[in-house]
Scaffold this active site. Structure first.
Site, PDB file in Angstrom:
ATOM      1  N   SER A 196     -15.340  10.841  28.266  1.00  0.00           N
ATOM      2  CA  SER A 196     -14.836  12.192  28.804  1.00  0.00           C
ATOM      3  C   SER A 196     -13.833  12.765  27.743  1.00  0.00           C
ATOM      4  O   SER A 196     -13.912  13.674  27.809  1.00  0.00           O
ATOM      5  CB  SER A 196     -14.275  11.564  30.217  1.00  0.00           C
ATOM      6  OG  SER A 196     -15.226  11.408  30.845  1.00  0.00           O
ATOM      7  N   HIS A 240     -11.776   3.028  25.293  1.00  0.00           N
ATOM      8  CA  HIS A 240     -10.279   3.158  25.209  1.00  0.00           C
ATOM      9  C   HIS A 240      -9.707   2.154  24.207  1.00  0.00           C
ATOM     10  O   HIS A 240      -8.622   2.374  23.858  1.00  0.00           O
ATOM     11  CB  HIS A 240      -9.984   2.477  26.829  1.00  0.00           C
ATOM     12  CG  HIS A 240     -10.201   3.376  27.779  1.00  0.00           C
ATOM     13  ND1 HIS A 240      -9.273   4.251  28.314  1.00  0.00           N
ATOM     14  CD2 HIS A 240     -11.303   3.524  28.695  1.00  0.00           C
ATOM     15  CE1 HIS A 240      -9.949   4.928  29.303  1.00  0.00           C
ATOM     16  NE2 HIS A 240     -11.096   4.325  29.455  1.00  0.00           N
ATOM     17  N   ARG A 263      -7.127   5.109  23.561  1.00  0.00           N
ATOM     18  CA  ARG A 263      -7.273   6.521  24.590  1.00  0.00           C
ATOM     19  C   ARG A 263      -6.136   6.405  25.435  1.00  0.00           C
ATOM     20  O   ARG A 263      -5.470   5.414  25.975  1.00  0.00           O
ATOM     21  CB  ARG A 263      -8.374   6.355  25.076  1.00  0.00           C
ATOM     22  CG  ARG A 263      -8.775   7.400  26.215  1.00  0.00           C
ATOM     23  CD  ARG A 263     -10.176   7.708  26.631  1.00  0.00           C
ATOM     24  NE  ARG A 263     -10.230   8.146  27.838  1.00  0.00           N
ATOM     25  CZ  ARG A 263     -11.365   8.155  28.743  1.00  0.00           C
ATOM     26  NH1 ARG A 263     -12.328   8.119  28.052  1.00  0.00           N
ATOM     27  NH2 ARG A 263     -11.448   8.594  29.953  1.00  0.00           N
TER      28      ARG A 263
END
EC number: 5.4.2.12
Length: 514
Positions: A63, A124, A258
Site C-alpha cells: 500500500s 515492513h 516502513r
C-alpha cells in the site's frame, strides 16, 4: 469555491486482477456495477509490483509503495531497495549512525536492543537487514545485543516463523553477538489503530521483562502456539530465556523500514505527551535508531533519511489553484495523505482531508464492510457540495479483509464495495463528474496458496485494473504501470504533467466525427 464537476480517483486497496477464478474472491463476488463497467468502459491493466514501482524484481507491491507511485508519477527507489543496495555495495556496513551507536555503547558498556519484524516479506522489513546488522556488530566485536522479534504471518504464510528463525540461528552461528529475548506477533507490536491494549503488553515486556508467557527458546514457544491454533501474527508477547529488558543508557534499533506500523510502538518510548496507557517505567535511552523516518514528530536517529520528492500530484493540483479532498478510513488514511504526497507531512494549499474511523473489531472478517458505507456517504456529500475539483479516496476492504485469509468474508467485502461504487457513480453522474478507478496492489484475487497449502494472506504480484468512467476519452496503451495514473489524471484536467513525472499519459480525448 463551488460548482466544480469533480474528478474522483478511487483506489480499491488490494483489488488485483487475476484471470484464474479459483480462490479469487473478486471473481466469486456478485458485482453487477463492476461487471457493467468492465464490459462497457475503457480499461487496461497496470503493473503494481517489482521494478515498475521501485521494488526488487518480482517483489509484491504494497500500500505504501502503491500510493507513493500513484501520487508521484515516477519510479521512486523504495527504502527496501535502497537498504538492499547499501548492503550489497558495502555502504550499510559503513553507515555512520550504526557506528556512532555501537561505539557509544562499547564505551558505556550498555546494550543494544534490536527490534523489528523477522520476515522475508519485504513489506515492513526484511530479515536480511537484521542479519546485516548482526554482521556489523560482529565486525565491531560488540556482543551485548538483545533481539526482540515480531512475527509476521500476514505478508508471509500464517505459519512461517520457524523458517525465519532457522535462517536467523544460522546467522547467529556465523555472528555470535546476540540472544533472542522476546517474540511477539505483529498484531500486538505493530498495531496502527490506537489499540493501545495490544501495544501495552509489548511495551511492558520490552521495558520490564514482564510477560504471562515464558519459554526457554523461540522454537519451543512457536510449536506451543501452533499446537494451540495461534499463528505467527497473533503470538502474544512472550519472554524467551533470561529476562533482558531495556535499561537506562541502552539503545534501541527498530529495523522496520516502513513507517505506518512502527509509529505507535516508537511513540511509547519517545512521545513526551504519550497518553495511550500508563507507562510503569520509561528507560532513558542513549539512542533510538529507526531504519527510516517514522514521523517528523518522533525524534529518532535515522539510519536512512528520506529523499524529498517535488511536484507530486497533490502539489501540481495545488499550484494550478485546484481544490482537492483526500478521504479514507483510518486504516488507509496515511496512504492517501502522507504516502500519496511522497512521504511528505505537509498539507498543500486547497487540500482538505477527511478520516472516517475504522470499526473497532479484532479482525476485519468480523465486519467485512468495515467503514465503507460511512465513507461512501461522506464521499457523496463531498461530490454533491461541488467544492472540490479532485477527490482522491481509498476503500480498504479488499486488502484488509483479504489479509484475514477468510474467503467468504472477502467476497462480502467485494460485494459491499460494488454497491458503494454504484452509489458514488450515481452522485458523480448527477454532478457531471468523472471517475478513475484503480488499485495499489493485489490481494483479494488470490486467497489460497496451493504451494504452502495455507490461506494466502499476503499481497500478490498481479496487475491492477485502471478503469475510466465518464465518457469522451479512451486509453491509448494496452497496459501501463502505477506511475502512469497521475499524468493521465492531469490530462483529464487539461494540465501538462511536470517534467519530474516520467509516467505516460494513457488517456486521450475522443475525436469528434466531422
Amino acid at each position: 469555491m463551488s460548482h466544480n464537476a469533480p474528478l474522483v480517483l478511487m483506489i480499491l486497496d488490494g483489488w488485483g486482477y487475476n484471470e484464474n477464478d479459483r480462490y479469487n474472491a473478486i471473481a466469486k463476488a456478485n458485482t453487477p456495477q463492476w461487471d457493467e463497467w468492465w464490459q462497457t468502459c475503457p480499461h487496461i491493466l497496470l503493473k503494481a509490483s517489482g521494478l515498475p514501482v521501485g521494488l526488487p524484481d518480482e517483489q509484491m507491491g504494497n500500500s505504501e509503495v502503491g500510493h507513493m507511485h500513484i501520487g508521484a508519477g515516477r519510479v521512486i527507489q523504495q527504502d527496501f531497495t535502497r537498504i538492499n543496495e547499501a548492503i550489497n555495495n558495502g555502504k550499510f556496513a559503513k553507515n555512520a549512525v550504526f557506528h556512532e551507536v555501537i561505539d557509544q555503547l562499547k564505551k558505556t558498556e550498555k546494550s543494544l536492543h534490536i527490534m523489528g519484524l523477522l520476515s522475508p516479506g519485504g513489506v515492513h522489513s526484511h530479515e536480511q537487514h537484521l542479519f546485516a546488522l548482526l554482521a556489523l556488530c560482529n565486525q565491531k566485536k560488540f556482543r551485548s545485543v538483545h533481539l526482540h522479534l515480531f512475527l509476521d504471518g500476514r505478508d508471509t504464510p500464517p505459519q512461517s516463523a520457524l523458517d525465519s528463525l532457522k535462517c536467523l540461528n544460522e546467522e547467529l552461528v556465523k555472528h555470535p553477538v546476540a540472544t533472542i529475548n522476546s517474540i511477539c506477533g505483529r498484531y500486538y507490536a505493530m498495531d496502527r489503530d490506537k489499540r493501545w491494549e495490544r501495544v501495552e503488553p509489548v511495551y511492558n515486556l520490552l521495558t520490564q521483562g514482564k510477560s504471562e508467557h515464558q519459554f526457554p527458546d523461540a522454537e519451543t514457544a512457536i510449536h506451543f502456539y501452533y499446537k494451540n491454533k495461534i499463528s505467527d501474527e497473533f503470538v502474544p508477547p512472550t519472554l524467551i530465556g533470561k529476562e533482558h529488558s531495556i535499561q537506562d543508557g541502552d539503545a534501541v534499533l527498530f529495523f522496520n523500514f516502513r513507517a505506518d506500523r512502527a509509529r505507535q510502538l516508537t511513540s511509547t518510548f519517545l512521545d513526551p505527551l504519550f497518553k495511550g496507557f500508563e507507562r510503569k517505567t520509561l528507560p532513558k535511552l542513549s539512542y533510538f535508531v529507526s531504519m527510516t523516518q517514522y514521523d517528523k514528530n518522533l525524534i529518532t536517529t535515522i539510519a536512512f533519511p528520506p529523499v524529498p520528492l517535488n511536484n507530486t500530484l497533490g502539489e501540481v493540483l495545488s499550484s494550478h489553484g485546484l481544490s482537492q479532498l483526500r478521504i479514507a478510513e483510518t486504516e488507509k488514511y496515511a496512504h492517501v495523505t502522507f504516502f500519496f504526497n511522497g512521504g511528505c507531512e505537509s498539507v498543500f494549499t486547497n487540500e482538505e482531508r477527511i478520516m472516517v474511523p475504522s470499526p473497532q473489531v479484532a479482525t476485519y472478517d468480523l465486519q467485512p464492510e468495515m467503514s465503507a458505507p460511512e465513507l461512501t456517504k461522506t464521499l457523496i456529500a463531498a461530490i454533491n457540495s461541488r467544492d472540490y475539483h479532485v477527490i482522491i479516496c481509498n476503500y480498504a476492504n479488499a486488502d484488509m479483509v483479504g489479509h484475514t485469509g477468510n474467503f467468504e468474508a472477502t467476497v462480502q467485502a467485494i460485494e459491499c464495495l460494488d454497491q458503494c461504487m454504484h452509489q458514488v457513480w450515481q452522485a458523480l453522474k448527477n454532478n457531471g463528474g468523472k471517475l478513475l478507478i484503480t488499485a495499489d496492489h493485489g490481494n483479494a484475487e488470490e486467497m489460497f496458496s496451493e504451494a504452502t497449502n495455507q490461506a494466502h494472506t499476503a499481497h500478490t504480484s498481479e496487475p491492477v485494473p485502471f478503469l475510466y468512467v465518464g465518457g469522451g476519452w479512451h486509453f491509448t496503451h494496452a497496459e501501463g504501470s502505477l506511475i502512469d495514473i497521475a499524468p493521465s489524471l492531469l490530462a483529464l484536467l487539461g494540465i501538462t504533467p511536470p517534467p519530474e513525472m516520467t509516467g505516460r499519459i494513457l488517456l486521450e480525448k475522443n475525436h469528434a466525427h466531422v
